[in-house]
Each structure stands twice: as structure tokens, then as C-alpha cells.
Design a protein around this motif. Structure first.
Motif, short mmCIF file in Angstrom:
data_model
loop_
_atom_site.label_atom_id
_atom_site.label_comp_id
_atom_site.label_asym_id
_atom_site.label_seq_id
_atom_site.Cartn_x
_atom_site.Cartn_y
_atom_site.Cartn_z
N PRO B 126 0.81 -1.23 0.00
CA PRO B 126 0.00 0.00 0.00
C PRO B 126 0.84 1.28 0.00
O PRO B 126 0.54 2.22 -0.72
CB PRO B 126 -0.82 -0.11 1.28
N VAL B 127 1.92 1.29 0.80
CA VAL B 127 2.78 2.48 0.85
C VAL B 127 3.25 2.85 -0.56
O VAL B 127 3.22 4.01 -0.98
CB VAL B 127 4.02 2.24 1.74
N ASP B 128 3.70 1.83 -1.26
CA ASP B 128 4.20 2.03 -2.62
C ASP B 128 3.13 2.66 -3.51
O ASP B 128 3.38 3.66 -4.19
CB ASP B 128 4.63 0.66 -3.16
N THR B 129 1.94 2.08 -3.46
CA THR B 129 0.85 2.57 -4.31
C THR B 129 0.52 4.02 -3.98
O THR B 129 0.36 4.85 -4.88
CB THR B 129 -0.42 1.71 -4.11
N VAL B 130 0.43 4.31 -2.69
CA VAL B 130 0.08 5.67 -2.28
C VAL B 130 1.13 6.65 -2.78
O VAL B 130 0.80 7.68 -3.39
CB VAL B 130 -0.05 5.76 -0.73
N VAL B 131 2.40 6.36 -2.57
CA VAL B 131 3.47 7.28 -2.99
C VAL B 131 3.47 7.42 -4.51
O VAL B 131 3.62 8.53 -5.04
CB VAL B 131 4.84 6.80 -2.47
N LEU B 132 3.27 6.32 -5.21
CA LEU B 132 3.24 6.39 -6.68
C LEU B 132 2.13 7.32 -7.15
O LEU B 132 2.32 8.15 -8.03
CB LEU B 132 3.01 5.00 -7.27
N LEU B 133 0.97 7.17 -6.53
CA LEU B 133 -0.16 8.03 -6.89
C LEU B 133 0.16 9.49 -6.60
O LEU B 133 -0.09 10.38 -7.41
CB LEU B 133 -1.40 7.62 -6.11
N THR B 135 3.09 10.95 -6.39
CA THR B 135 4.07 11.51 -7.32
C THR B 135 3.42 11.80 -8.66
O THR B 135 3.72 12.80 -9.30
CB THR B 135 5.27 10.56 -7.54
N LEU B 136 2.48 10.95 -9.05
CA LEU B 136 1.77 11.17 -10.31
C LEU B 136 1.03 12.51 -10.26
O LEU B 136 1.06 13.31 -11.20
CB LEU B 136 0.79 10.03 -10.56
N ILE B 139 3.52 15.37 -10.43
CA ILE B 139 4.08 15.56 -11.78
C ILE B 139 3.06 16.22 -12.70
O ILE B 139 3.41 17.05 -13.54
CB ILE B 139 4.54 14.20 -12.36
N SER B 140 1.80 15.89 -12.51
CA SER B 140 0.81 16.38 -13.47
C SER B 140 0.33 17.79 -13.17
O SER B 140 -0.30 18.42 -14.00
CB SER B 140 -0.37 15.41 -13.53
N ILE B 141 0.61 18.31 -11.97
CA ILE B 141 0.20 19.69 -11.68
C ILE B 141 1.34 20.65 -12.03
O ILE B 141 2.45 20.48 -11.56
CB ILE B 141 -0.17 19.87 -10.20
N THR B 190 12.00 10.26 -6.70
CA THR B 190 11.35 9.17 -5.97
C THR B 190 11.16 7.96 -6.89
O THR B 190 11.51 6.83 -6.54
CB THR B 190 9.98 9.62 -5.45
N ARG B 191 10.63 8.23 -8.05
CA ARG B 191 10.32 7.12 -8.97
C ARG B 191 11.59 6.45 -9.48
O ARG B 191 11.65 5.22 -9.57
CB ARG B 191 9.49 7.64 -10.14
N LEU B 192 12.60 7.26 -9.79
CA LEU B 192 13.87 6.69 -10.26
C LEU B 192 14.49 5.80 -9.19
O LEU B 192 14.92 4.67 -9.46
CB LEU B 192 14.85 7.82 -10.60
N THR B 193 14.57 6.33 -7.97
CA THR B 193 15.18 5.58 -6.88
C THR B 193 14.41 4.27 -6.65
O THR B 193 15.01 3.21 -6.46
CB THR B 193 15.16 6.41 -5.58
N ARG B 194 13.10 4.41 -6.68
CA ARG B 194 12.27 3.24 -6.41
C ARG B 194 12.57 2.12 -7.42
O ARG B 194 12.84 0.98 -7.04
CB ARG B 194 10.79 3.64 -6.53
N THR B 195 12.57 2.46 -8.70
CA THR B 195 12.81 1.46 -9.73
C THR B 195 14.19 0.85 -9.58
O THR B 195 14.37 -0.38 -9.64
CB THR B 195 12.71 2.11 -11.12
N SER B 196 15.16 1.73 -9.39
CA SER B 196 16.54 1.29 -9.30
C SER B 196 16.73 0.35 -8.10
O SER B 196 17.38 -0.70 -8.21
CB SER B 196 17.41 2.53 -9.17
#
Lengths: 542, 307
Positions: B126-133, B135-136, B139-141, B190-196
Motif C-alpha cells: 500500500p505504501v508504494d501505491t500511495v506514494v506512486l499516486l 508523485t503522479l 508531476i501532473s500539476i 522518488t520514482r527513479l530511486t524506487r525502480t533502481s
């Protein structure tokens, strides 16, 4: 240990970068917030702050606080009243004798003498000093020697200026100009102290004048602190302890600061806030006419616009513009539909007339269509209105004007807007006669005289006659008006000249611009003068 | 290593000349700047000619460029139209913007990397999903929306901060603008670090480290994170340059008198000296930031060598 070596290099590079940022970040502490100081918004002056080099509002604002000249325009009526001048007399409207009052001083202790004026005017007029308002001295004899149109100056000083004694000097003009003394309230005619010439650099970094305020500190591009000068001689002493002018990157931020209570006065309410400003500020919102008129100018250097009958097209276009609707919806009533080629701030006695343009400035679609057709239609089929797209909300109103014209003429292609990237490019194209079609023209008066609205704009080859309009009768009437010694007669001659404009319609009057300002409940007695600049010295801090 | 740095520094020279020439030409194409100096009226021809001469605008472009470059090497960046030396403008603007950029980068590093590690280790939770959302959303604002919103809420409604930054632009005043400036990049970090992190978690060396019985903390910081940071460092490095140049929006909203403000005014007034001077320095910053990034690779991963 390769890694360690790499780390050292990298760390070294980072350290260099950090060291570079660390220096130069010194703070000078937060300025005096003592009681009685008015915080006001400001824009970065475009030119160095010299009286004869300042031609825009932001720099003019400061000059108005720091300097007093021979005359001063009454902030309420616009009348040119004697300030330092004891008297300015002439028998023939061409040779003037100026006498100064006693006791005036610059804030550094120097006395204000006849020489302070003559030196300042000679400086302002001389070509080598690059003063953008040099042409103000153009009526004084000898101007063509110190400021020739081509080549180098052949004289150092204006031959028409003579110091008689420390309190008197004489001025000889090249032509009769009865209202000339009334132009002397313009800041370009301010006196300058010796310090200005002795150490110019130092003076520019902290200008010294003879006005109600002195400059306490000046950080170029960001802030100026002005303080009340207790030894000021004039009767318009500052009613507050001082004014802090703060440069804003965006007038929206200034407005937000006003709302948050960090600022007392905003003299440029952003267009986007005009809808809320009344509910936000109530009585603390000022919206009063200023000496600014906006017009649509036409290219008379293009024979399509200069041929017989084209005036009917221009008149028709004028009737096709719904001024009331545009000033209401787009400008939220911060513009007033124009009824002549001057400004209401002149007053009836000064030459403003709400009937000169008459029906030609009233919207009437049927009549518009008829006139345009009688005139042979719009040259080229489409009217292009050029404007600069970088500042102001020019796009919005140009589009609205075009819509109005298109609807009135029943032709979708009758009018289009033609945006030009920057103001500089726009001005350069306009002044080099490169624009075809019409363009937005604005005129902010230098002094509240009808002459200033007509002569620079419509006299043959005048400085701001970018469209190259020329009419012999008009020129003749202007010359006669300038030579007229009786002020009322001069004004009526100018108005006769203006009637020719209504016939020829060299430029379509659109609307008069208002000055708009908002202030906090910490201050009172806030008003704007005819130049839409706040009358700072009258502001009281509660 | 030393030789590598020197080579890289030498490579900067053509880039530097090319970039400045391009900027010079671009500003020049915009037309005659003197025409805008006199407001809505025409400058009188003699004064205009005199001004052109003073600013060197009467000469052909190549000659203007040559003179300009010659002067730059003696530390003279010319004079802006308001009579101020460009170096004077720089010394007041760059420290402010650098401070703002540093605040932003610190936010990116601290918040971005922490969130990235957190989500990378708990992929799909859940933490992952929340943070991903989240960041999305960030990024979009657009930045100006976040900026104006925070300014209105924190500055006017709640009175936590002052809506505009003072002339001194101290670090505490720059926290909110810095956060706004960092917001989009922060989401990317955040997204880069997460993937890496998620990728490297299954790498052999991590398994070995775990098998050796190292504490979890040490496995993550010394082994996993160090390798995973390479793309992140690349991003942050290039972002320093982008943040400095792109601070125009943030600086305008919060009334910060930095590089963005000066560039904006320079462009509006078509002051070639100001624009070229500032962009020249920005190009240098960009190049140096890239060099530092490349050097940092070797610190993070000793297998990367420079010759």
C-alpha cells in the motif's frame, strides 16, 4: 583505494561550487520597520535615475518624491503652480525671465540657484549624455547645436539659457510658445546639485535632490528606502516618515502581499484581480482617470490609407468598435470610452471636450458598414492590428476590437490581430514605418496640456507621429495656438485643430486609461495624480 | 583521473562558444532594442544613434560577438540598459538563485531518495501505491499552480509565511519556494530511486551481502543504495542546471530577485548584454554540474574508471 581518490576530486569540485555560492550572499538586516513608513510596490526603472533620462512611471515616481522643479502640477486639478519659481515672465511668448524663490536647498546642503537649473538643462540637452528626454529642451535656442540630428555637437551649452544672477535666469525659445512655462512641471526640468556633475557614479547610486524625501538606501533592482527630509522648504511636506519602495517581479505578488498585510500600497492592480478588488478592498480601491489615451493609429506612409475616401473607412471602423462593451467586460471599467483625442484630466478649461469626436466615436453597426463601403472598403480587404504580446493584456482587447469590427461589418475576415513578440520590436517596427494596417498606439501625457496630446502625435513629422499623418491646416492651427498669449484662446485654437482630426481620423480614439491602486487599512489619504502616480507625500500612516 | 578532468574541461570550450554564439544570435534576431527604451514614443534619432554606438549595436553582429567575447575574458560582461554592470546584476542574482536551487536539491535528495528507498523495498505494498499516486499527482500539476496555491494558503489564509521573499532572500524564506521548485523533480527522483532499488534488490551482490549475515541497514545503505544511486545522481546533477534556469516561474510568484527575474527583464528589454551574460554563466553551471556528476559515478561504483 581508487575510490578514495575519486571521492577527493569530486569533493573538491563540490567544495568549489559551494564556496562560489557562499560568498556574496550577505544580508544587510531587515530595514527599519518603524512606524510611519509606507510600504509600496515598485517596478525596476528602465533607465538610470537622472531627471532628463527617465521617461517611464517607475523612475518618475522616485523623481517626484526626490525632486521639485520650477512648477508642480497640482495633484488634484493638474494646474501648473509655481514651486521654486517666484515668477516666470514674458512679453512676447518667446523670451522668458525666470526668478527663483529664496531659501531652497538640496538635501546635501547646496543652495538651489539659477545655475542649478541652467547646468541641469544643458546636461539634459547635450547629445553626449544620451538623455532620453533631451527633446524636452528642443524649444530652447541652441538646441540644434548641442543636439544635432546627425553628427557631433558643435556647442557645449544652450545659447538660449543665460544666468543673470544667483536667483534669475533667462530663456530664449526658437519659436513662440505661450504655454511653455506650464511644461516646466515635468521632472526633466528639475535642478541638479553640483554633486551630480562632480561625482556622477556616486550620485546615480544614491540620487540627491531638493524634494520632500531623501534616499536613505537604494539597492538597484530590488528596494529603495526614502525618508522624510525635515529641512524641506516646500509647503507639501511629507505627512509620513518615509516610503519603502519594493520591486516586485509580478504585480500579482504585490497584490497578494497587500492582502496578507505585508504591503500598504499597490499602484497597479493586476488585471486578473479586478473582479475581486472591490470585495477585497472596498473603499480602499482607487480607479481614477489618468492622462493616458489609447488609440489605433494608421499608416499614412502607405498610399492605400492616404488616398481620398480612406478617412471614411477609418471613421467607419471607429463606429464599428463597441467601446462601452469592451471597457466593461475586458477592462472591468478601468478604461473610459474615449470621446476626443486628449484626456478628461485636462478638464473643460484645459481643452478636454466630450463632443469633438461626437457620433464618430459611438457604436453603430449599420452606419459603420455604410461608411466603410462608401470609402471603398478596407484596403487589402483585411485590417491588421499590430500590438506587442509581451506585456499588458493587449491581445484580449485587440481580439475584442476585431470581433466588434467583424460583427459590425458582417465579415469574418475584416479584422485580425497581429501580435509582435516584444515591445522593443513592436516599437522599432512602428517607428521605422514597417507596419501595415493599424497598430495600437498609446500616449501618456508629459504635462497636462492639450498641446502635449496633439502636437507630438499629429503634427507633420512630430516625434511620435509614427503614422506620418500630415495636414497643413492642422499644423497651421497648432502653430497659431502655440503663439497665442492668452491661455483660453490658445486652448480654443488647439480644439479647432482637434476638429480636423475628427474629419481625417488619423487615429481612432479608443479609451482613456485609469490609474488603479489599492491600499491597506494602515494608511489613509491615498490618491493618484493625473499621471496615475500615488501622491506619496500626502499619505498618512494610521 | 586528473587527465580525464582536464580533457573534460577542454571539451567545454567549444560548447561554451557555440552556446553563447547561439544565444547572441537569438537575442539579435529579436530586433532593435533601442526602440523600446523610449516608451511609446520614438527615440530622437541622434540619441538613438548615440545609444547604439555606446552599446556597440551599430556594428555587424560578428563584430559585436567578437568584442563581447573579448570583454568577457577580461571579466567585463557589459552594461545593462539601466546603467548597471551585468556583473553587478549577477552578483546580486546568482547567490539568491543558487540558494534557492540548493534548498530545492536538498529537498530532492532528502525526501526524494527516502521515499524512493521506502517504496522500492516495499514494492506493491500500500505504501508504494500511495506514494506512486502522489508523485503522479505532483508531476501532473504545473509548478505555477502549486506555487500560487501554497502562496495563497500559507501566505494569505493561514499567515504561516510571507507571500513574497524579501530582498535578502534568506534560506528560511526560501523553504516554501524551494519545495515548489523541487516538487516535480522530487517526484521523478522518488520514482527513479524506487525502480533502481527494486531492480538491484535481486542482484547477486545484494544476495551475497545478505548471505554474509550483514545487518539489513548496512546491506541497504552500503550495498544496495550505493549502486542504485547512479541514475538518480545523473538526474539530480543535470537538474541543478535546469532548476537554475527554470526558476523563472517560481521566482516570479514569490518575488525572488534571482537569475530568472533578471533573465526575464533582460529578454523583455532585449538587453543582449544581460541575457548573454546570464546564459553564459548558466551554461558553465550546467557543464560543471555534469562534470561533477560524472566524477561522482566513480565514488558510487569503483568499477567505473576514468583514464
Amino acid at each position: 583505494m581508487r575510490g578514495a581518490t575519486h571521492a577527493k576530486w569530486a569533493a573538491g569540485a563540490v567544495a568549489v561550487a559551494l564556496a562560489a555560492t557562499a560568498c556574496g550572499g550577505g544580508s544587510s538586516g531587515g530595514g527599519g520597520d518603524g512606524s510611519g513608513i509606507v510600504g509600496s510596490s515598485w517596478g525596476d526603472p528602465q533607465n538610470p535615475l537622472e531627471p532628463a533620462n527617465t521617461n517611464e512611471v517607475q523612475g518618475g515616481k522616485v523623481l517626484d518624491m526626490v525632486f521639485r522643479g520650477l512648477k508642480r502640477y497640482d495633484p488634484k486639478t493638474g494646474e501648473a503652480k509655481d514651486m521654486i519659481a517666484e515668477s516666470i515672465e514674458s512679453k512676447d511668448s518667446q523670451n522668458f525671465t525666470v526668478k527663483l524663490k529664496d531659501g531652497w536647498k538640496f538635501s546635501n546642503g547646496e543652495a538651489v540657484t539659477a545655475k542649478s537649473f541652467v547646468d541641469a538643462w544643458n546636461y539634459g540637452a547635450h547629445l553626449k549624455n544620451n538623455q532620453k528626454n533631451a527633446y524636452f529642451f528642443g524649444y530652447i535656442e541652441g538646441y540644434d547645436k548641442v543636439h544635432p540630428e546627425k553628427g557631433n555637437a558643435t556647442a557645449e551649452t544652450l545659447s538660449g539659457l543665460k544666468v543673470v544672477d544667483s536667483k534669475t535666469f533667462t530663456v530664449k525659445l526658437t519659436q513662440k510658445f505661450s504655454t511653455w512655462p506650464e511644461t516646466l512641471g515635468y521632472p526633466s526640468f528639475a535642478p541638479l546639485p553640483k554633486a551630480f556633475f562632480d561625482n556622477h557614479e556616486a550620485w546615480l547610486s544614491k540620487p540627491v535632490g531638493n524634494g520632500p524625501y531623501t534616499i536613505k538606501s537604494y539597492q538597484k533592482g530590488s528596494k529603495m528606502e526614502l525618508r522624510k527630509w525635515d529641512d524641506y522648504k516646500g509647503d507639501d511636506k511629507a505627512q509620513n516618515g518615509g516610503v519603502d519602495l519594493k520591486v516586485y517581479t509580478d504585480n500579482n505578488t504585490a497584490y497578494t502581499d497587500l492582502m496578507a498585510g505585508n504591503l500598504d500600497l499597490v499602484d497597479d492592480v493586476p488585471a486578473s484581480q479586478l473582479k475581486n478588488v472591490k470585495s477585497d478592498l472596498g473603499d480602499r480601491y482607487i480607479n481614477t482617470p489618468a492622462g493616458i489615451i489609447q488609440t489605433l493609429a494608421f499608416p499614412f506612409y502607405d498610399e492605400k490609407w492616404d488616398k481620398a475616401g480612406a478617412e471614411k473607412v477609418r471613421q467607419g471602423l471607429s463606429r464599428a468598435i463597441n467601446r462601452d462593451q469592451i471597457t466593461d467586460t475586458i477592462f472591468q471599467k478601468t478604461r473610459t470610452p474615449a470621446k476626443d483625442w486628449t484626456s478628461p484630466v485636462l478638464g473643460e478649461d484645459g481643452g478636454y471636450s466630450d463632443s469633438v469626436c461626437g457620433d464618430l466615436c459611438k457604436y453603430d453597426a449599420a452606419e459603420a458598414k455604410k461608411l466603410v463601403e462608401e470609402g471603398g472598403g478596407i484596403p487589402g480587404g483585411t485590417l491588421k492590428i499590430s500590438y506587442n504580446a509581451d506585456t499588458g493584456s493587449h491581445k484580449e482587447w485587440v481580439d475584442a476590437v476585431c470581433n466588434s469590427i467583424n460583427r459590425a461589418l458582417g465579415n469574418d475576415k475584416a479584422c485580425v490581430g497581429n501580435p509582435i513578440g516584444t515591445f522593443a520590436d513592436f516599437r522599432s517596427q512602428a517607428s521605422q514605418q514597417k507596419l501595415d494596417g493599424a497598430w495600437r498606439a498609446g500616449w501618456q501625457m508629459d504635462y497636462p496640456l492639450i498641446q502635449n496630446f496633439l502636437e507630438p502625435n499629429y503634427f507633420t513629422d512630430a516625434s511620435s507621429n509614427d503614422g506620418k499623418y500630415s495636414n497643413k491646416d492642422f499644423d497651421k492651427l497648432i502653430n497659431e495656438a502655440n503663439g497665442e498669449t492668452d491661455a483660453a484662446k490658445a486652448v480654443s485654437k488647439f480644439q479647432d485643430a482637434e476638429k480636423i482630426l475628427a474629419k481625417d481620423m488619423p487615429a481612432i480614439p479608443l479609451w482613456y486609461q485609469n490609474g488603479s491602486a489599492g491600499y491597506s487599512d494602515k494608511v489613509s489619504d491615498v490618491a493618484l495624480n493625473q499621471f496615475s502616480v500615488p501622491v506619496y507625500e500626502e499619505i498618512k500612516v494610521n | 583521473m586528473g587527465r580525464y578532468v582536464i580533457r573534460r574541461l577542454l571539451q567545454m570550450i567549444p560548447v561554451f562558444f557555440g552556446a553563447t554564439l547561439l544565444i547572441f544570435l537569438m537575442v539579435n534576431v529579436m530586433g532593435d532594442p533601442i526602440a523600446g527604451l523610449c516608451g511609446d514614443r520614438k527615440c530622437d534619432p541622434a540619441t538613438a544613434a548615440q545609444l547604439k554606438k555606446e552599446f556597440g549595436l551599430d556594428k555587424p553582429v560578428w563584430q559585436q560577438y567578437a568584442t563581447y567575447m573579448g570583454n568577457v575574458f577580461t571579466g567585463d560582461f557589459g552594461t545593462a540598459f539601466n546603467g548597471q554592470k551585468v556583473t553587478e546584476l549577477m552578483s546580486s542574482a546568482f547567490p539568491v538563485t543558487l540558494r534557492l536551487t540548493l534548498v530545492a536539491v536538498v529537498f530532492e535528495i532528502v525526501i526524494g531518495i527516502s521515499l524512493g528507498v521506502l517504496t522500492g523495498l516495499r514494492r506493491g505494498k500500500p505504501v508504494d501505491t500511495v506514494v506512486l499516486l502522489l508523485t503522479l499527482v505532483v508531476i501532473s500539476i504545473p509548478t505555477f499552480v502549486t506555487g500560487l496555491l501554497l502562496q495563497l494558503l500559507l501566505g494569505v489564509e493561514w499567515g504561516v509565511i510571507k507571500p513574497s521573499v524579501s530582498t535578502e532572500a534568506t534560506v528560511d524564506e526560501l523553504i516554501v519556494p524551494g519545495l515548489v521548485l523541487a516538487s516535480v523533480s522530487l517526484a521523478y527522483v522518488t520514482r527513479l530511486t524506487r525502480t533502481s532499488i527494486a531492480e538491484n534488490r535481486r542482484a547477486d551482490y545484494v544476495r551475497t551481502a545478505v548471505a554474509k549475515g550483514l545487518p539489513r541497514r548496512r546491506v541497504i545503505t552500503r550495498h544496495l543504495l550505493r549502486n542504485s544511486l547512479i541514475p538518480v545522481v545523473t538526474f539530480i546533477g543535470t537538474d541543478v542546471g535546469a532548476l537554475m534556469g527554470g526558476a523563472i516561474v517560481t521566482e516570479r510568484i514569490f518575488n525572488i530577485h534571482g537569475v530568472g527575474f533578471q533573465l526575464y527583464q533582460g529578454i523583455l528589454r532585449q538587453s543582449t548584454q544581460t541575457v548573454v551574460g546570464f546564459v553564459t554563466v548558466l551554461v558553465l553551471v550546467f557543464l560543471l554540474a555534469n562534470l561533477i556528476v560524472d566524477l561522482l559515478y566513480a565514488v558510487l561504483d569503483p568499477r567505473i574508471r576514468y583514464a
